[in-house]
Design a protein around this motif. Structure first.
Motif, short mmCIF file in Angstrom:
data_model
loop_
_atom_site.label_atom_id
_atom_site.label_comp_id
_atom_site.label_asym_id
_atom_site.label_seq_id
_atom_site.Cartn_x
_atom_site.Cartn_y
_atom_site.Cartn_z
N ALA A 243 -1.67 -2.19 0.52
CA ALA A 243 -1.24 -3.19 -0.38
C ALA A 243 -1.39 -3.47 -1.62
N TYR A 244 -3.34 -3.95 -1.12
CA TYR A 244 -4.31 -4.38 -2.76
C TYR A 244 -3.68 -3.45 -3.68
N ARG A 245 -4.42 -1.75 -3.84
CA ARG A 245 -4.04 -0.70 -4.19
C ARG A 245 -2.87 -0.25 -5.16
N LEU A 246 -1.70 -0.67 -3.63
CA LEU A 246 -0.37 -0.89 -4.76
C LEU A 246 -0.33 -1.95 -5.77
N LYS A 247 -0.62 -3.01 -5.39
CA LYS A 247 -0.16 -3.74 -6.49
C LYS A 247 -0.77 -3.95 -8.34
N ASN A 248 -2.59 -3.19 -7.69
CA ASN A 248 -3.46 -3.06 -8.43
C ASN A 248 -3.47 -2.27 -9.10
N ASP A 249 -2.97 -0.66 -8.93
CA ASP A 249 -3.25 0.79 -9.30
C ASP A 249 -3.50 0.66 -10.75
N PRO A 250 -5.07 1.13 -11.13
CA PRO A 250 -5.18 0.32 -12.43
C PRO A 250 -4.80 1.68 -13.25
N ALA A 251 -4.17 2.89 -12.44
CA ALA A 251 -3.43 3.82 -13.30
C ALA A 251 -2.28 4.07 -13.27
N ARG A 252 -1.24 2.88 -13.09
CA ARG A 252 0.05 2.57 -13.35
C ARG A 252 0.18 2.58 -14.77
N PRO A 253 -0.53 2.19 -15.90
CA PRO A 253 -0.23 1.87 -17.12
C PRO A 253 -0.18 2.74 -17.73
N MET A 254 -1.02 3.84 -17.56
CA MET A 254 -1.24 5.19 -18.43
C MET A 254 -0.76 6.32 -17.74
N LEU A 255 -0.16 6.28 -16.59
CA LEU A 255 1.06 7.13 -15.49
C LEU A 255 2.24 6.12 -17.06
N THR A 256 3.06 5.96 -16.06
CA THR A 256 4.03 5.08 -16.86
C THR A 256 4.29 4.87 -18.15
N SER A 257 3.47 5.26 -19.51
CA SER A 257 3.48 5.55 -20.87
C SER A 257 3.81 7.12 -20.73
N LEU A 258 2.89 7.73 -20.15
CA LEU A 258 3.12 9.11 -19.81
C LEU A 258 3.89 9.70 -19.59
N TYR A 259 4.67 9.25 -18.28
CA TYR A 259 6.20 9.26 -17.31
C TYR A 259 7.13 8.84 -17.20
N GLY A 260 6.66 7.61 -17.61
CA GLY A 260 8.02 6.31 -17.02
C GLY A 260 7.90 5.66 -15.93
N ASN A 261 8.57 4.78 -15.29
CA ASN A 261 8.43 3.20 -15.01
C ASN A 261 9.05 4.50 -13.09
N GLU A 262 10.29 5.04 -13.79
CA GLU A 262 10.70 5.13 -12.10
C GLU A 262 9.81 6.55 -11.24
N TRP A 263 8.98 7.31 -12.05
CA TRP A 263 8.76 8.54 -11.61
C TRP A 263 7.36 7.81 -11.29
N THR A 264 5.99 7.62 -11.61
CA THR A 264 5.84 6.90 -11.50
C THR A 264 5.72 5.83 -10.00
N GLU A 265 6.16 4.63 -10.30
CA GLU A 265 6.55 3.61 -8.64
C GLU A 265 7.07 4.76 -7.89
N ARG A 266 7.34 6.25 -7.99
CA ARG A 266 7.50 7.19 -6.83
C ARG A 266 6.62 7.79 -5.97
N VAL A 267 5.94 7.82 -7.30
CA VAL A 267 4.49 8.54 -6.66
C VAL A 267 3.77 7.33 -6.20
N LEU A 268 3.40 6.42 -7.00
CA LEU A 268 2.68 5.76 -6.39
C LEU A 268 2.78 4.64 -4.88
N ASN A 269 4.14 4.85 -4.66
CA ASN A 269 4.95 4.50 -3.44
C ASN A 269 4.50 5.64 -2.73
N GLU A 270 5.16 7.10 -2.47
CA GLU A 270 5.59 7.51 -1.77
C GLU A 270 4.19 8.99 -0.98
N VAL A 271 3.38 9.52 -2.52
CA VAL A 271 2.95 10.14 -2.46
C VAL A 271 1.63 9.67 -1.81
#
Length: 271
Positions: A243-271
């Protein structure tokens, strides 16, 4: 799957450059029918790698490839150290065990900035890390790498006393350090973790009198390691850690800027 690979144009790089992300995960069920299945799959619940790399066209001219009646142009690319390079590796043991999560992050950013983290992250209050981990720390980390900075208080439970956490930047020959000192630390750290899994499996086999399919250390060796505590009173932190990692994943801003919010959230939640 659609989440295993993605690409985005690399900003500020030569035309045709991309930032590619590749990820894959394994669970025991995916190994049951393969030759790689062994006792360790009974204690490992999940393992994943994620690779992010910047690719630029090579200096060679484009090569024309003829396919049937069509002619299309393909471009050969190569990895560049001037762009983003990230490798993330993680192994989650079963939450029914007191075993730590094994994690490695090597992050290289433009401007010769590098963040390195390597740890067997505790998931219970019982300290099952033995002296061999201290020996690893003394050999590869102590007096070799400076501390990378404060750890947030809410994450402090998830770091062992023998964490490699550092930053390389400025005039340091970071690439050489990563390819030598960090590589050696990585190899020895992974070996220690695999030995820990073997010892845990061996002890469980002895307790249940089930013969192991692999080489089993002696009971004296197992007892001397003392890697297993009475975990009946231990509360596993994996759910809180995830839960902590999902909320505070340091890769989220970079991945969102590269691949968009939808794909990023799916990767963080599903993979």
């Amino acid at each position: 799957s659609e989440l295993s690979l993605n690409e985005s144009p690399a900003k500020g790089m030569p035309l045709g450059s991309t930032v590619r992300m590749e990820t894959n995960a394994l669970t025991p069920s995916s190994l049951n029918d393969s030759n790689d299945a062994d006792d360790k799959t009974q204690v490992v619940s999940y393992a994943r790698y994620a690779l992010l790399e910047t690719l630029v066209p090579t200096a060679d001219e484009d090569t024309e490839v003829e396919q049937k009646s069509d002619t299309k142009t393909t471009t050969t690319t190569t990895t560049t150290t001037n762009g983003i390079q990230v490798i993330n590796l993680v192994v989650f043991p079963s939450s029914k065990t007191p075993l730590p999560v094994w994690g490695v992050d090597i992050v290289s950013l433009p401007g010769n900035r590098h963040l390195l983290a390597m740890d067997a992250q505790p998931m219970t209050s019982s300290n099952i890390i033995n002296d061999e981990w201290k020996s690893w720390y003394d050999t590869h980390v102590k007096d070799v790498f400076t501390w990378g900075g404060d750890i947030p208080e809410e994450a402090s439970d998830f770091f062992s006393p023998y964490t490699l956490w550092t930053r390389l930047q400025g005039g340091e020959n970071a690439t050489t350090i990563i390819q030598t000192k960090v590589w050696d630390a990585f190899c020895d750290h992974l070996d220690l973790y695999l030995q820990m899994l073997d010892l845990y499996v061996s002890e469980q086999n002895v307790k249940t009198k089930i013969p192991s399919s692999s080489s089993v250390p002696s009971q004296q060796d197992i007892n001397s390691k003392e890697i297993i505590s009475d975990d009946k009173e231990s509360i596993n932190w994996q759910e809180r850690y995830l839960a902590y990692r999902l909320k505070n994943d340091p890769a989220r801003p970079m991945l969102t800027s590269l691949y968009g919010n939808e794909w990023t959230e799916r990767v963080l939640n599903e993979v």
